[in-house]
Enzyme design. Structure first.
Site, mmCIF file in Angstrom:
data_model
loop_
_atom_site.group_PDB
_atom_site.id
_atom_site.type_symbol
_atom_site.label_atom_id
_atom_site.label_comp_id
_atom_site.label_asym_id
_atom_site.label_seq_id
_atom_site.Cartn_x
_atom_site.Cartn_y
_atom_site.Cartn_z
ATOM 1 N N ASP A 1 45.613 36.256 44.641
ATOM 2 C CA ASP A 1 44.185 36.574 44.640
ATOM 3 C C ASP A 1 43.934 37.593 45.750
ATOM 4 O OD1 ASP A 1 41.450 36.608 45.015
ATOM 5 O OD2 ASP A 1 41.237 34.434 45.220
ATOM 6 N N ILE A 2 43.505 38.776 45.379
ATOM 7 C CA ILE A 2 43.368 39.863 46.351
ATOM 8 C C ILE A 2 42.294 39.568 47.398
ATOM 9 C CG2 ILE A 2 41.670 41.312 45.146
ATOM 10 C CD1 ILE A 2 43.550 43.720 45.778
ATOM 11 N N ASN B 1 32.678 49.317 38.901
ATOM 12 C CA ASN B 1 32.125 50.180 37.853
ATOM 13 C C ASN B 1 31.283 51.250 38.546
ATOM 14 O OD1 ASN B 1 29.359 49.156 38.195
ATOM 15 N ND2 ASN B 1 30.198 47.279 37.343
ATOM 16 N N GLY C 1 35.308 39.865 36.773
ATOM 17 C CA GLY C 1 36.707 40.087 37.170
ATOM 18 C C GLY C 1 36.901 40.159 38.670
ATOM 19 N N VAL C 2 37.765 41.086 39.088
ATOM 20 C CA VAL C 2 38.098 41.185 40.505
ATOM 21 C C VAL C 2 36.879 41.666 41.308
ATOM 22 C CG1 VAL C 2 39.088 43.531 40.417
ATOM 23 C CG2 VAL C 2 39.944 41.878 42.069
ATOM 24 N N ASP C 3 36.038 42.464 40.697
ATOM 25 C CA ASP C 3 34.813 42.962 41.348
ATOM 26 C C ASP C 3 33.909 41.790 41.748
ATOM 27 O OD1 ASP C 3 32.785 44.662 42.165
ATOM 28 O OD2 ASP C 3 32.305 45.419 40.155
ATOM 29 N N SER D 1 41.764 48.677 35.919
ATOM 30 C CA SER D 1 41.551 48.928 34.480
ATOM 31 C C SER D 1 42.289 47.967 33.539
ATOM 32 C CB SER D 1 41.899 50.375 34.074
ATOM 33 O OG SER D 1 40.883 51.263 34.471
ATOM 34 N N GLY E 1 41.925 44.750 33.089
ATOM 35 C CA GLY E 1 41.164 43.592 32.619
ATOM 36 C C GLY E 1 40.247 44.020 31.495
ATOM 37 N N TYR F 1 38.619 46.618 31.047
ATOM 38 C CA TYR F 1 38.754 48.023 30.646
ATOM 39 C C TYR F 1 39.972 48.273 29.751
ATOM 40 C CZ TYR F 1 34.823 49.592 33.605
ATOM 41 O OH TYR F 1 33.581 49.808 34.161
HETATM 42 N N1 AR6 Z 1 42.700 39.160 42.567
HETATM 43 C C1 AR6 Z 1 43.517 40.077 42.002
HETATM 44 N N2 AR6 Z 1 43.380 40.514 40.732
HETATM 45 C C2 AR6 Z 1 42.366 39.980 40.004
HETATM 46 C C3 AR6 Z 1 41.465 39.021 40.521
HETATM 47 C C4 AR6 Z 1 41.661 38.613 41.866
HETATM 48 N N3 AR6 Z 1 40.861 37.719 42.456
HETATM 49 N N4 AR6 Z 1 40.568 38.695 39.539
HETATM 50 C C5 AR6 Z 1 40.918 39.404 38.436
HETATM 51 N N5 AR6 Z 1 42.000 40.178 38.716
HETATM 52 P P1 AR6 Z 1 39.034 43.595 35.849
HETATM 53 P P2 AR6 Z 1 38.840 46.451 35.123
HETATM 54 C C6 AR6 Z 1 42.741 41.103 37.838
HETATM 55 O O1 AR6 Z 1 38.483 43.180 34.545
HETATM 56 O O2 AR6 Z 1 39.666 46.235 33.915
HETATM 57 C C7 AR6 Z 1 34.224 44.441 36.292
HETATM 58 O O3 AR6 Z 1 33.168 43.754 35.687
HETATM 59 C C8 AR6 Z 1 42.611 40.944 36.343
HETATM 60 O O4 AR6 Z 1 43.426 39.849 35.896
HETATM 61 O O5 AR6 Z 1 38.532 42.908 37.079
HETATM 62 O O6 AR6 Z 1 39.140 47.623 36.003
HETATM 63 C C9 AR6 Z 1 33.757 45.713 36.988
HETATM 64 O O7 AR6 Z 1 32.447 45.586 37.496
HETATM 65 C C10 AR6 Z 1 43.141 42.292 35.859
HETATM 66 O O8 AR6 Z 1 44.573 42.276 35.841
HETATM 67 O O9 AR6 Z 1 38.803 45.181 36.120
HETATM 68 C C11 AR6 Z 1 33.849 46.728 35.894
HETATM 69 O O10 AR6 Z 1 32.681 46.729 35.097
HETATM 70 C C12 AR6 Z 1 42.690 43.248 36.969
HETATM 71 O O11 AR6 Z 1 42.293 42.408 38.081
HETATM 72 C C13 AR6 Z 1 35.012 46.280 35.073
HETATM 73 O O12 AR6 Z 1 35.124 44.862 35.298
HETATM 74 C C14 AR6 Z 1 41.510 44.136 36.597
HETATM 75 O O13 AR6 Z 1 40.610 43.431 35.755
HETATM 76 C C15 AR6 Z 1 36.309 46.917 35.524
HETATM 77 O O14 AR6 Z 1 37.337 46.544 34.621
#
Ligand code: AR6
Length: 186
Positions: free
Chosen positions: A21-22, A35, A43-45, A132, A134, A136
């Site tokens: 978990d980052i 975004n 997600g991670v955001d 990107s 997740g 995206y």
């Molecule tokens: N630590 C590390 N990686 C994580 C964590 C965490 N705590 N939580 C999720 N991931 P995503 P995107 C991974 O969807 O595709 C948001 O709503 C996850 O498993 O977070 O760039 C933004 O506001 C995946 O492998 O980001 C944007 O609208 C990776 O992080 C949109 O999502 C990225 O998944 C961005 O989409």
């Protein structure tokens, strides 16, 4: 035990792949897959905003819009403090929504933009998520290769950077980055 693997990305820079978990990372800077509005999301955001506390949202609101509703265009990056995180900085970048080969250039640009900001701030360790990969929809294997190539390309311009980490959430992204590193890095 959390899986961790170390590689060497350049003469002075280690590449560390870890599963986890980052938001718990003790890197100097963690990267947020944000975004263009930069006001949080899923997600991670969402996880980073929850862990950093309300100060992060206020700092993001204070980032100037380049056009209505856009603080950080796709492929660019912006930096804020880390507030309640262990990390001193959060570097927000916006990956592309996957649309095939045309998405490679903006994804590479995210990694380069983040490392440029890291160099400007004298950052020694930076932790990336799988930008990107997740909602995206970027295929993990392709994204992993692009990330490692892009980081290696700009290392020379970031002499203080000692370590680039990827903190991968779950088995599948970790396996994808490990495979790419074994193919591309010593
Ligand atoms: N630590 C590390 N990686 C994580 C964590 C965490 N705590 N939580 C999720 N991931 P995503 P995107 C991974 O969807 O595709 C948001 O709503 C996850 O498993 O977070 O760039 C933004 O506001 C995946 O492998 O980001 C944007 O609208 C990776 O992080 C949109 O999502 C990225 O998944 C961005 O989409």
């Amino acid at each position: 035990m959390t899986p961790v693997r170390r590689f060497s990305l350049g003469p002075q820079t280690a590449l560390v792949l870890e599963q986890g978990d980052i938001t718990r990372s003790d890197a100097d800077a963690i990267v947020n897959a944000a975004n263009e509005r930069m006001l949080g999301g899923g997600g991670v955001d969402g996880a980073i905003h929850r862990a950093a506390g309300p100060g992060l949202r206020e700092a993001c609101e204070a980032v100037a819009e380049v056009r209505p509703g856009v603080r950080c265009p796709t492929g660019e990056a912006r930096i804020t403090p880390g507030f309640d995180l262990k990390a001193r900085w959060v570097i927000h970048t916006v990956g592309p929504v996957y649309r095939g080969a045309a998405s490679a250039a903006p994804l590479a640009s995210c990694y380069r933009s983040c490392l440029r900001l890291a160099a400007e701030h004298g950052i020694g360790t930076i932790a990336f998520p799988a930008i990107s990969c997740g909602v995206y929809g970027y295929p993990r294997g392709e994204a992993a290769e692009i990330s490692l190539r892009s980081c290696r390309e700009v290392l020379a311009a970031a002499p203080e950077l000692r370590e680039i980490r990827f903190v991968l959430f779950g088995d599948e992204p970790y396996a994808a980055w490990l495979q790419a590193a074994e193919a591309l890095v010593r």
